[in-house]
Design a protein around this motif. Structure first.
Motif, PDB file in Angstrom:
ATOM      1  N   TYR A   1       0.761  -1.101   0.028  1.00 36.07           N
ATOM      2  CA  TYR A   1      -0.090  -0.037   0.155  1.00 36.07           C
ATOM      3  C   TYR A   1       0.870   1.390  -0.072  1.00 36.07           C
ATOM      4  O   TYR A   1       0.444   2.351  -0.591  1.00 36.07           O
ATOM      5  N   THR A   2       2.045   1.094   0.733  1.00 33.68           N
ATOM      6  CA  THR A   2       2.841   2.420   0.850  1.00 33.68           C
ATOM      7  C   THR A   2       3.642   2.565  -0.498  1.00 33.68           C
ATOM      8  O   THR A   2       4.103   3.899  -0.671  1.00 33.68           O
ATOM      9  N   GLY A   3       3.808   1.625  -1.299  1.00 30.24           N
ATOM     10  CA  GLY A   3       4.858   1.904  -2.512  1.00 30.24           C
ATOM     11  C   GLY A   3       4.073   1.793  -3.806  1.00 30.24           C
ATOM     12  O   GLY A   3       3.822   2.803  -4.779  1.00 30.24           O
ATOM     13  N   ALA A   4       3.162   0.531  -3.924  1.00 32.30           N
ATOM     14  CA  ALA A   4       2.409   0.605  -5.263  1.00 32.30           C
ATOM     15  C   ALA A   4       0.991   1.454  -5.220  1.00 32.30           C
ATOM     16  O   ALA A   4       0.596   1.982  -6.042  1.00 32.30           O
ATOM     17  N   GLY A   5       0.673   1.545  -3.905  1.00 30.58           N
ATOM     18  CA  GLY A   5      -0.597   2.390  -3.599  1.00 30.58           C
ATOM     19  C   GLY A   5      -1.883   1.328  -3.201  1.00 30.58           C
ATOM     20  O   GLY A   5      -1.778   0.191  -3.818  1.00 30.58           O
ATOM     21  N   LEU A   6      -2.814   1.777  -2.655  1.00 29.76           N
ATOM     22  CA  LEU A   6      -3.873   0.927  -2.237  1.00 29.76           C
ATOM     23  C   LEU A   6      -4.673   0.517  -3.411  1.00 29.76           C
ATOM     24  O   LEU A   6      -5.042  -0.674  -3.602  1.00 29.76           O
ATOM     25  N   ALA A   7      -5.009   1.275  -4.256  1.00 29.90           N
ATOM     26  CA  ALA A   7      -5.902   1.110  -5.465  1.00 29.90           C
ATOM     27  C   ALA A   7      -5.163  -0.017  -6.307  1.00 29.90           C
ATOM     28  O   ALA A   7      -5.733  -1.013  -6.764  1.00 29.90           O
ATOM     29  N   MET A   8      -3.852   0.148  -6.652  1.00 25.91           N
ATOM     30  CA  MET A   8      -3.145  -0.599  -7.736  1.00 25.91           C
ATOM     31  C   MET A   8      -3.203  -2.090  -6.992  1.00 25.91           C
ATOM     32  O   MET A   8      -3.085  -3.346  -7.569  1.00 25.91           O
ATOM     33  N   THR A   9      -2.602  -1.892  -5.516  1.00 22.06           N
ATOM     34  CA  THR A   9      -2.284  -3.244  -4.652  1.00 22.06           C
ATOM     35  C   THR A   9      -3.847  -4.221  -4.925  1.00 22.06           C
ATOM     36  O   THR A   9      -3.693  -5.446  -4.946  1.00 22.06           O
ATOM     37  N   GLN A  10      -5.033  -3.457  -4.666  1.00 21.08           N
ATOM     38  CA  GLN A  10      -6.063  -4.448  -4.616  1.00 21.08           C
ATOM     39  C   GLN A  10      -6.541  -4.773  -6.079  1.00 21.08           C
ATOM     40  O   GLN A  10      -7.293  -5.632  -6.206  1.00 21.08           O
ATOM     41  N   ALA A  11      -6.240  -3.993  -7.013  1.00 24.36           N
ATOM     42  CA  ALA A  11      -6.610  -4.544  -8.296  1.00 24.36           C
ATOM     43  C   ALA A  11      -5.783  -5.809  -8.584  1.00 24.36           C
ATOM     44  O   ALA A  11      -6.353  -6.576  -9.391  1.00 24.36           O
ATOM     45  N   ILE A  12      -4.499  -5.842  -8.219  1.00 23.45           N
ATOM     46  CA  ILE A  12      -3.776  -6.982  -8.437  1.00 23.45           C
ATOM     47  C   ILE A  12      -4.131  -8.154  -7.551  1.00 23.45           C
ATOM     48  O   ILE A  12      -4.049  -9.340  -8.037  1.00 23.45           O
ATOM     49  N   LEU A  13      -4.631  -7.999  -6.490  1.00 21.77           N
ATOM     50  CA  LEU A  13      -5.139  -8.866  -5.636  1.00 21.77           C
ATOM     51  C   LEU A  13      -6.299  -9.725  -6.047  1.00 21.77           C
ATOM     52  O   LEU A  13      -6.557 -10.700  -5.363  1.00 21.77           O
ATOM     53  N   GLN A  14      -6.991  -9.033  -6.975  1.00 19.17           N
ATOM     54  CA  GLN A  14      -8.093  -9.784  -7.617  1.00 19.17           C
ATOM     55  C   GLN A  14      -7.752 -11.047  -8.345  1.00 19.17           C
ATOM     56  O   GLN A  14      -8.794 -11.616  -8.738  1.00 19.17           O
ATOM     57  N   ALA A  15      -6.764 -10.985  -8.642  1.00 25.17           N
ATOM     58  CA  ALA A  15      -5.934 -12.508  -9.309  1.00 25.17           C
ATOM     59  C   ALA A  15      -5.764 -13.633  -8.377  1.00 25.17           C
ATOM     60  O   ALA A  15      -5.454 -14.619  -8.855  1.00 25.17           O
ATOM     61  N   THR A  16      -6.073 -13.402  -6.970  1.00 22.53           N
ATOM     62  CA  THR A  16      -5.792 -14.339  -6.124  1.00 22.53           C
ATOM     63  C   THR A  16      -6.651 -15.766  -6.424  1.00 22.53           C
ATOM     64  O   THR A  16      -6.152 -16.813  -6.322  1.00 22.53           O
ATOM     65  N   PRO A  17      -7.955 -15.875  -6.888  1.00 27.11           N
ATOM     66  CA  PRO A  17      -8.685 -17.056  -6.956  1.00 27.11           C
ATOM     67  C   PRO A  17      -7.990 -17.719  -8.155  1.00 27.11           C
ATOM     68  O   PRO A  17      -7.905 -18.955  -8.072  1.00 27.11           O
ATOM     69  N   LEU A  18      -7.429 -17.002  -9.209  1.00 19.11           N
ATOM     70  CA  LEU A  18      -6.732 -17.616 -10.394  1.00 19.11           C
ATOM     71  C   LEU A  18      -5.548 -18.395 -10.013  1.00 19.11           C
ATOM     72  O   LEU A  18      -4.987 -19.280 -10.067  1.00 19.11           O
TER      73      LEU A  18
END
Length: 299
Positions: free
Chosen positions: A101-118
């Motif tokens: 969150y501190t580096g990439a940002g909250l929004a970017m991090t959450q967007a990438i985390l949506q790949a977790t089910p895959l």
């Protein structure tokens, strides 16, 4: 006929309550994300993560104590070593994600985390011996393409900070695959108890070395983080008591919308078109994977 109608109405009412619990849980998760980023900008992540796990452990112990059979039954596991591993995995995942969150940002991090089910689907092949057919395989490829769009590797400069959200998604995937494995034999109460207790033990073993006293004006944010960490899990457990995983999963994707709102309103982050397009692709691929696994009866 009247008895049948009464049963249908009761079933629909229970479903509605379940959906309400899911929406409440993901709203709290989004608030939790905001509190985490706020504190991470000021203090070492592992320090306040330790306090958060103390509160979480206290909650799950009380929760298990009031469950059928009490603490003694809740601590009985058919996969104790794997259960004990899940707590440290969750601590690792939270540390990586909050640091991201501190580096990439909250929004970017959450967007990438949506790949977790895959990622969980990919890991299920070598770790659980599951088979992935061409449909889910195609969804995984499409989803990973969506992640590439989010990362925008053809841009002028690839920020190495984006590796943190990717590492967080992998850690979350490992936690998810271990949860799937123990869920085949242990109850949800047992799983959440082991997660809270052993997560707190590991966090306590590391946290004091990085502890920085928290200023009085920041204690409300830490208190809110602790409350959110406990109540979000509570409402999610309540949701799963009335809904199936395939009914819960689509609603959890709303968290990215709420987290992005928090990121833009409270932290001034900028949302790019590649993030939006990529997130839509990833979410669509994830939803297809979830529904496909539901049809195949994979737990």
């Amino acid at each position: 006929m009247s008895a049948f109608l009464a049963e249908v109405v009761t079933h629909m009412k229970n479903k509605s309550i379940g959906y309400f619990y899911v929406l409440l849980a993901i709203t709290i998760f989004a608030i939790q994300d905001g509190c985490s980023k706020y504190l991470a900008d000021k203090y070492p992540v592992i320090g306040f993560t330790m306090i958060r796990f103390w509160a979480f452990a206290a909650f799950v112990i009380v929760f298990a104590a009031f469950s059928p059979g009490g603490l003694r039954k809740a601590f009985v596991s058919r996969r104790p070593f794997l259960q004990m591993l899940r707590g440290p995995l969750l601590v690792l995942e939270i540390f990586i994600v909050v640091y991201a969150y501190t580096g990439a940002g909250l929004a970017m991090t959450q967007a990438i985390l949506q790949a977790t089910p895959l990622i969980i689907t990919i890991l299920s092949v070598p770790l659980l011996g599951e088979k992935v057919g061409w449909r889910r395989g195609t969804a995984i490829v499409v989803g990973l393409f969506g992640v590439l769009i989010i990362l925008n590797p053809v841009g002028v400069r690839f920020d190495l900070q984006l590796l943190w959200p990717l590492a967080g998604a992998l850690a979350f995937g490992l936690y998810g695959i271990s949860t799937r494995a123990v869920g085949r034999e242990d109850s949800a109460v047992t799983s959440v108890l082991y997660t809270g207790v052993f997560g707190a033990i590991v966090a306590t073993a590391i946290g004091p070395f990085y502890w920085v006293p928290i200023a009085p004006e920041h204690w409300p944010a830490l208190f809110a983080l602790c409350v959110c960490g406990a109540t979000s899990h509570f409402f999610l457990i309540k949701a799963y008591s009335t809904l199936t995983a395939v009914e819960v999963q689509p609603l959890t994707y709303l968290q990215i919308v709420l987290s992005v709102a928090v990121a833009t309103i409270f932290f001034g982050e900028t949302i790019t078109i590649n993030m939006i397009v990529g997130a839509i692709i990833v979410v669509a691929a994830g939803l297809f994977t979830v529904f496909r696994e539901h049809r195949l009866g994979i737990k």
